[in-house]
Scaffold this motif. Structure first.
Motif, PDB file in Angstrom:
ATOM      1  N   ASP A 173      -3.707-118.912  46.883  1.00 53.41           N
ATOM      2  CA  ASP A 173      -2.460-119.345  47.416  1.00 53.41           C
ATOM      3  C   ASP A 173      -2.440-120.814  47.512  1.00 53.41           C
ATOM      4  O   ASP A 173      -3.115-121.590  46.646  1.00 53.41           O
ATOM      5  N   LYS A 174      -1.397-121.379  48.482  1.00 51.62           N
ATOM      6  CA  LYS A 174      -1.271-122.825  48.198  1.00 51.62           C
ATOM      7  C   LYS A 174      -2.353-123.769  48.486  1.00 51.62           C
ATOM      8  O   LYS A 174      -2.329-124.955  48.292  1.00 51.62           O
ATOM      9  N   GLU A 175      -3.325-123.293  49.325  1.00 50.05           N
ATOM     10  CA  GLU A 175      -4.551-124.067  49.673  1.00 50.05           C
ATOM     11  C   GLU A 175      -5.060-124.724  48.342  1.00 50.05           C
ATOM     12  O   GLU A 175      -5.570-125.896  48.488  1.00 50.05           O
ATOM     13  N   LEU A 176      -4.955-124.036  47.165  1.00 50.00           N
ATOM     14  CA  LEU A 176      -5.568-124.687  46.048  1.00 50.00           C
ATOM     15  C   LEU A 176      -4.748-125.969  45.775  1.00 50.00           C
ATOM     16  O   LEU A 176      -5.399-126.962  45.146  1.00 50.00           O
ATOM     17  N   PHE A 177      -3.440-126.053  45.858  1.00 44.92           N
ATOM     18  CA  PHE A 177      -2.634-127.286  45.761  1.00 44.92           C
ATOM     19  C   PHE A 177      -2.961-128.434  46.900  1.00 44.92           C
ATOM     20  O   PHE A 177      -3.166-129.530  46.535  1.00 44.92           O
ATOM     21  N   ARG A 178      -3.219-127.812  47.998  1.00 39.12           N
ATOM     22  CA  ARG A 178      -3.773-128.945  48.977  1.00 39.12           C
ATOM     23  C   ARG A 178      -4.987-129.512  48.810  1.00 39.12           C
ATOM     24  O   ARG A 178      -5.307-130.642  49.259  1.00 39.12           O
ATOM     25  N   LYS A 179      -5.933-128.868  48.104  1.00 41.99           N
ATOM     26  CA  LYS A 179      -7.376-129.440  47.439  1.00 41.99           C
ATOM     27  C   LYS A 179      -7.237-129.978  46.222  1.00 41.99           C
ATOM     28  O   LYS A 179      -8.311-130.424  45.752  1.00 41.99           O
ATOM     29  N   GLY A 180      -5.941-130.164  45.851  1.00 41.84           N
ATOM     30  CA  GLY A 180      -5.866-130.868  44.544  1.00 41.84           C
ATOM     31  C   GLY A 180      -6.241-130.114  43.217  1.00 41.84           C
ATOM     32  O   GLY A 180      -6.538-130.826  41.985  1.00 41.84           O
ATOM     33  N   LYS A 181      -6.348-128.936  43.354  1.00 39.20           N
ATOM     34  CA  LYS A 181      -6.532-128.002  42.193  1.00 39.20           C
ATOM     35  C   LYS A 181      -5.549-127.510  41.759  1.00 39.20           C
ATOM     36  O   LYS A 181      -4.967-126.241  41.320  1.00 39.20           O
ATOM     37  N   ASP A 182      -4.550-128.449  41.174  1.00 42.23           N
ATOM     38  CA  ASP A 182      -3.250-128.320  40.575  1.00 42.23           C
ATOM     39  C   ASP A 182      -3.048-127.311  39.399  1.00 42.23           C
ATOM     40  O   ASP A 182      -2.297-126.541  39.465  1.00 42.23           O
ATOM     41  N   ASN A 183      -4.273-127.215  38.586  1.00 51.34           N
ATOM     42  CA  ASN A 183      -4.302-126.696  37.514  1.00 51.34           C
ATOM     43  C   ASN A 183      -4.553-125.117  37.793  1.00 51.34           C
ATOM     44  O   ASN A 183      -4.449-124.116  36.903  1.00 51.34           O
ATOM     45  N   GLU A 184      -4.915-124.767  38.862  1.00 41.89           N
ATOM     46  CA  GLU A 184      -5.390-123.577  39.144  1.00 41.89           C
ATOM     47  C   GLU A 184      -4.288-122.807  40.000  1.00 41.89           C
ATOM     48  O   GLU A 184      -4.326-121.272  40.467  1.00 41.89           O
TER      49      GLU A 184
END
Length: 242
Positions: free
Chosen positions: A211-222
């Motif tokens: 989910d979007k939590e990946l983006f919040r944690k800076g894991k944009d490539n995932e």
């Protein structure tokens, strides 16, 4: 059905009038935001994946007795929907403790919450979406007690349906946000979207985030890899459009 006038351009979606006063067109854009819109990126096809996922979920809910604003999906990133007067409340349902809940309260991360927590926040970026209670909601004139009770009842019914729906796809529904609005007759129905943007979703076996939590944690490539994984798990092959 053609778009006419732009009604609203939010952080990730644009809403347009149509030649039918009771319908709107919602365009899901490829924008990804975090921190009340302070951080923003564009991710290819993100809007389409969210629109198709949300449309599928709305159809599942409709089949199980939850009325939504969904009408049709003529294009992968374009939803035709009933026109609603949105209620400025984010209704959050939490099944597992994580995120802001464990930062603000003495609850261990990963604690299963039985019964689920129903939380309501004021949808207002300028106030950073503060938490509400019944008294504040009524003081602001946002909703009556009867309407608050309806929002809670509907959110819990959605939770019951979607917890099983995602579990069947090997996904844990950790928590999610929903928004409601009133149709032309004053009926409160589910609106906006339910997607990896508005849910915390974990793989049932690995507990990997989807989910979007990946983006919040800076894991944009995932991020898009996770969204595509959710899409592939919940959309049958004969319904895939991306």
């Amino acid at each position: 059905m053609d778009k006419k006038e732009l009604i609203n351009s939010g952080k990730v979606k644009s809403v347009f009038t149509t030649d039918d006063d009771n319908l709107v067109i919602i365009e899901f854009r490829d924008d990804m935001t975090a921190g009340d819109g302070e951080r923003k990126e564009v991710m290819n096809d993100k809007g389409a994946y969210n629109a198709v996922i949300s449309s599928k979920i709305f159809q599942v809910l409709e089949k199980n007795g939850v009325e939504t604003q969904f009408v049709d999906l003529p294009e992968p990133n374009v939803m035709i929907a009933k026109k609603l007067e949105m209620i400025p409340i984010e209704v959050i349902v939490r099944n597992i403790a994580t995120g802001s809940l464990v930062r603000k309260y003495p609850i261990a991360n990963g604690t299963r919450l039985e019964p689920p927590i129903v939380q309501m926040d004021f949808k207002a970026d300028e106030y950073h979406d503060p938490m509400l209670n019944d008294s504040i909601i009524k003081a602001l004139g946002i909703a009556t007690q009867e309407e608050i009770d309806i929002l809670t009842e509907k959110a819990l019914k959605i939770n019951e349906i979607l917890t099983k729906f995602f579990a069947d796809a090997g996904i844990i529904l950790v928590d999610y946000k929903v928004e409601f609005g009133k149709d032309k007759d004053g009926n409160i129905i589910l609106g906006d979207e339910i997607s990896p943007d508005s849910c915390r979703l974990w793989d049932s076996e690995t507990l990997d985030m989807l989910d979007k939590e990946l983006f919040r944690k800076g894991k944009d490539n995932e991020v898009m890899e996770a969204y595509v994984e959710v899409y592939n798990r919940i959309i049958p092959d004969d319904e895939k459009v991306i």
